[in-house]
Write a protein that holds these residues in place. Sequence first.
Motif, PDB file in Angstrom:
ATOM      1  N   GLU A 229      -4.584  42.991  47.779  1.00 53.97           N
ATOM      2  CA  GLU A 229      -5.588  43.571  48.695  1.00 53.97           C
ATOM      3  C   GLU A 229      -6.308  42.476  49.457  1.00 53.97           C
ATOM      4  N   GLY A 232      -4.002  41.291  52.151  1.00 52.93           N
ATOM      5  CA  GLY A 232      -4.132  42.311  53.206  1.00 52.93           C
ATOM      6  C   GLY A 232      -2.872  42.663  53.955  1.00 52.93           C
ATOM      7  N   SER A 233      -2.113  41.668  54.416  1.00 55.13           N
ATOM      8  CA  SER A 233      -0.890  41.996  55.161  1.00 55.13           C
ATOM      9  C   SER A 233       0.099  40.847  55.018  1.00 55.13           C
ATOM     10  N   ILE A 234       1.333  41.166  55.364  1.00 54.88           N
ATOM     11  CA  ILE A 234       2.399  40.168  55.181  1.00 54.88           C
ATOM     12  C   ILE A 234       2.125  38.904  56.009  1.00 54.88           C
ATOM     13  N   ASN A 236      -0.542  37.355  56.348  1.00 55.88           N
ATOM     14  CA  ASN A 236      -1.488  36.427  55.698  1.00 55.88           C
ATOM     15  C   ASN A 236      -0.943  35.790  54.427  1.00 55.88           C
ATOM     16  N   ASN A 282       7.035  53.016  52.970  1.00 59.97           N
ATOM     17  CA  ASN A 282       6.058  51.930  53.118  1.00 59.97           C
ATOM     18  C   ASN A 282       6.485  50.739  52.264  1.00 59.97           C
ATOM     19  N   GLU A 284       5.506  47.584  52.763  1.00 60.00           N
ATOM     20  CA  GLU A 284       4.672  46.401  52.957  1.00 60.00           C
ATOM     21  C   GLU A 284       4.305  45.691  51.639  1.00 60.00           C
ATOM     22  N   MET A 288       5.404  41.976  50.788  1.00 58.65           N
ATOM     23  CA  MET A 288       4.381  40.945  50.502  1.00 58.65           C
ATOM     24  C   MET A 288       4.673  40.292  49.147  1.00 58.65           C
ATOM     25  N   SER A 312       2.629  46.775  42.663  1.00 62.42           N
ATOM     26  CA  SER A 312       3.085  47.549  43.829  1.00 62.42           C
ATOM     27  C   SER A 312       3.693  48.878  43.392  1.00 62.42           C
TER      28      SER A 312
END
Length: 371
Positions: A229, A232-234, A236, A282, A284, A288, A312
């Motif tokens: 969390e 946040g996103s791939i 980063n 989804n 993501e 990640m 996940s």
Amino acid sequence: MTATKGLEGIVATTSSISSIIDGVLTYRGIDIDDLAEHASFEETAYLLWYGKLPTQSELDGLNRQLGEYAAIPAQVLEQLKLYPKDTNSMAALRTAVSSLALYDPSANDMSPEANLNKAIKLQAQLPTIVAAFAHIREGREPVAPKAGVSIAHNFLYMLTGQEPDEVAVKALDQALVLHADHELNASTFAARVTVATLSDIYSGVTSAIGALKGPLHGGANEAVMVMLEEIGSIANVESVINQKLANREKIMGFGHRVYKNGDPRAKHLQKMSRELGKLTGNMELYEMSVKIEELVTGQKGLKPNVDFYSASVYTTLKIARDLFTPIFAISRVSGWTAHILEQYENNRLIRPRAEYVGPVNQKVKPIAERG
Ligand code: ACO
């Protein structure tokens, strides 16, 4: 006397429940890969307790018992309503399991039959406690357990109040198989130390839950999700992970005291994470996680452990982050209780020594002279 930090490499007991030999994990001599593909969690729990896989009628008998015992005492349910709403879910589970003993007339019956029966009771009741607290803290009434379905099915049903889909049940069931036992891990050792004083099985499981809660053990699955969390996103992943590695921070879900070439459970959870990601459209979190693995394994040589891809998987199953470690407990209670029964069978008090490194030849100074 020289201490070994963290008891690394110390063989503290014999056991015939699970083994880790050359990186291969077995329960009662059966490879975890085989069990993950071909056995349900209930068959696995039976295997841990009885030392063999059940016949169909033995499995039916166990399922009947699990169904009969799944409801928790009304007093324990009422107590859950008194806990502060922001109580840590593992603290709630630890406290509730401790109070189950107060309402079980057989709590201190040390006969092997009574202890086996209590092991099955604990296995049946832990999922009910976890699901009930998840509702109570949100101000909702808990959903009562139903008979005739698997533990994975019942848990997801109690959590949502709706019939879970088959894919979710299968994924959770396999995760429960993979977490069921693990030789002399910290929480199992805590359970064995407690009951080796000839204390009762509820005390042993309460100690184990306390040990599992920490982020270096079962608490790591929740900590992995906190990290995902935070990232946040791939986009980063690379910068956050490189920064953590440069700061010599621990990356949760990596490394293991025993496995240095990878945890054999992680590949199953990785596969599950990929498949659930595809099914829900989804990917993501999965992507990640793969990217984090590439960086951490590439730079530190550390491999993911059982907790890494669990995060996940459970999030894709729409399970709240702070229930991840309680789910670990729902599974591991099968192993804890198998070890407790084994400890009782051939008991000797567990009482190691400490290497003293404090001051010597001190005297009691009168209080007025103490600075
Ligand atoms: N991230 C970064 N570095 C790590 C990690 C990690 N996850 N794990 C170990 N290391 C490094 C340590 O910093 C140490 O480096 P150093 O020698 O340069 O100081 C070296 O590897 C050895 O690590 P230790 O912590 O001494 O290994 P130990 O066997 O005591 O710990 C443990 C094992 C607790 C699992 C550790 O790897 C860790 O903290 N991992 C993260 C937490 C985690 O995922 N726990 C779940 C384990 S599985 C389970 O219990 C269900």
